[in-house]
Enzyme design. Structure first.
Site, PDB file in Angstrom:
ATOM      1  N   GLU A   1       2.234   2.996 -11.324  1.00  0.00           N
ATOM      2  CA  GLU A   1       3.425   2.167 -11.574  1.00  0.00           C
ATOM      3  C   GLU A   1       3.788   1.313 -10.353  1.00  0.00           C
ATOM      4  OE1 GLU A   1       5.558   1.940 -14.586  1.00  0.00           O
ATOM      5  OE2 GLU A   1       5.921   0.218 -13.307  1.00  0.00           O
TER       6      GLU A   1
ATOM      7  N   LYS B   1      -2.209  -8.273  -8.596  1.00  0.00           N
ATOM      8  CA  LYS B   1      -1.163  -7.766  -9.493  1.00  0.00           C
ATOM      9  C   LYS B   1      -1.294  -8.353 -10.898  1.00  0.00           C
ATOM     10  CE  LYS B   1       1.902  -6.900  -5.595  1.00  0.00           C
ATOM     11  NZ  LYS B   1       2.876  -7.536  -4.696  1.00  0.00           N
TER      12      LYS B   1
HETATM   13  N1  HSE Z   1       3.043  -8.034   0.535  1.00  0.00           N
HETATM   14  C1  HSE Z   1       3.523  -7.677  -0.743  1.00  0.00           C
HETATM   15  C2  HSE Z   1       4.657  -8.629  -1.140  1.00  0.00           C
HETATM   16  C3  HSE Z   1       3.984  -6.255  -0.700  1.00  0.00           C
HETATM   17  O1  HSE Z   1       5.099  -9.412  -0.292  1.00  0.00           O
HETATM   18  O2  HSE Z   1       5.085  -8.651  -2.278  1.00  0.00           O
HETATM   19  C4  HSE Z   1       4.166  -5.596  -2.015  1.00  0.00           C
HETATM   20  O3  HSE Z   1       3.020  -5.539  -2.777  1.00  0.00           O
END
Ligand code: HSE
Length: 412
Positions: A124, A200
């Protein structure tokens, strides 16, 4: 008592240990079991830590201990995380991870091993930090066909773009500020080049459509080319520049997927997602648009999602949580140049450029900004295939007009 091990005692790992210790009683009530941290794996020493007696430098100790039923992987990076997680799953231990690089690259394979061994592999926290998004897509929205997903998935770049928009500061200056405030890492490449957002959106696409999309299949552009000039033109147009990760289903069951800066209209819910916040819009065929908003990074928000997965694992030792997608394939992702899109174009014009633009694109809308440089011209190409836009812009360049930047217009 269920014994767990935490691999990695960095920002997220220490947050996981803190949350588990601070909320031990309420977590035990929810999990219907006490959760004990038997080991913390880290190569560093932490003298004086209240958990000093739990630290180990040996992965083999964790792997060989049958009492450890759940392993939390919060080391980050692909190696050795991949080898460790795989071994844990092959040796009867469920795994919870926040590691988006791992899930984006190896999710299908690890889910298959988990399924074969009747274990859970939960992640998650890998997308959106503390924002619930994996469970909502796999469970709450399960009755929908997901038409598409679009999100601001990276807090660092959203902070930089927000500052550029609000404070009229350039990219380099704003990046330096983000680093000073601890939002951007010393090597900020993964964020500003879009790789983090790419991982992501790959995870969300794989989950929503049941087939793995690998990061190398996704056309990815970061925000390093975005200037104050672009931000000002977006404002004139009626929106903001945001780094968007987007996936859509095509009629022949392939996916269109891209990560790039986009003009986002003020009317879109994503336009108001500012600073380090993330926002993810899931378009379901029954629900319409559903938007998830919150802190996409940080110690405690991410730890909150990890610990919730640990609780879920404890509650589902017998009945495996259904989370699965198949291996991907090279032909599954459509060439992004086939996508239909509108485009903002900024050029350094020659005397005949306006005439050439209209010969190539027909009537276009022009954007005028107050502090435009001499010869600067900005216009909006109507929706057409990207490859057609590229061909036409190449022809425009041949007439002597210099293309300063192009930014896709989001249909969000
Ligand atoms: N470097 C990532 C961001 C951290 O700035 O969203 C979280 O995945």
């Amino acid at each position: 008592m269920v014994e767990i091990a935490v691999m990695g005692y960095g920002t997220v790992g220490s947050g996981v240990v803190e949350v588990l210790a601070r909320h031990a009683d309420s977590i035990a009530k929810r999990a219907k079991e006490q959760i004990g941290i038997k080991y913390i794996l880290d190569l560093r020493d932490f003298p004086g830590s209240p958990f000093e007696d739990r630290f180990t430098k040996s992965f083999e100790t964790i792997l060989g201990d049958p009492e450890v039923r759940i392993v939390v992987e919060v080391m980050g990076g692909l190696h050795p995380a991949y080898d460790y997680v795989k071994k844990c799953l092959e040796n009867g231990k469920s795994v919870v991870t926040s590691n988006k690089e791992l899930v984006a690259a190896k999710g299908a394979e690890l889910l298959k091993i988990a399924q074969k061994n009747n274990l859970n592999f939960l992640f998650e926290a890998s997308v959106g930090g503390g924002i619930p998004i994996i469970r909502p897509i796999s469970q709450c929205l399960a009755a929908n066909e997901v038409v598409g997903i679009a999100g601001i998935l990276n807090g660092t770049t959203n902070f930089i773009l927000t500052k550029m928009i609000r404070e009229k500061k350039g990219f380099d200056e704003t990046l330096a500020l983000a680093q000073k405030l601890g939002y951007a890492e010393r090597d900020p490449s993964a964020d500003i080049k879009g790789y983090d957002a790419c991982r992501k959106i790959c995870i969300l696409a794989s989950l929503a459509y049941g087939k793995h999309v690998y990061p190398e299949q996704v056309h990815t552009e970061g925000i390093t080319n975005i200037t104050l000039r672009d931000v000002e033109y977006a404002a004139v147009w009626g929106g903001v520049v945001k780094l968007i990760g987007m996936v859509k289903r095509t009629p022949d069951k392939k996916v269109q997927i891209i990560v790039c800066p986009m003009f986002v209209s003020h009317e879109s819910q994503l336009a108001t997602v500012d600073d380090v916040f993330n926002g993810i819009m899931v378009r379901g065929d029954s629900t319409g648009d559903v938007v998830f908003y919150g802190k996409g990074a940080g110690k405690l928000p991410t730890a909150s999602a990890v610990v919730a997965d640990v609780i879920d694992c404890v509650k589902h030792f017998k009945a495996r949580k259904y989370l699965y997608w198949d291996d991907g394939s090279p032909d599954y992702v459509e060439d992004y140049r086939e996508n239909e899109v509108g485009m903002f174009v900024c050029v350094k014009a020659k005397a005949d450029t306006e005439e050439r633009v209209e010969q190539l694109f027909g009537k276009v809308d022009y954007l005028i900004r107050r502090d435009a440089e001499p010869g600067e011209m900005a216009f909006l190409v109507p929706v057409m295939k990207e490859k057609v836009i590229s061909e036409k812009l190449a022809r425009l360049s041949e007439t002597g007009a210099e293309i300063l930047n192009t930014i896709r217009i989001g249909d969000l």
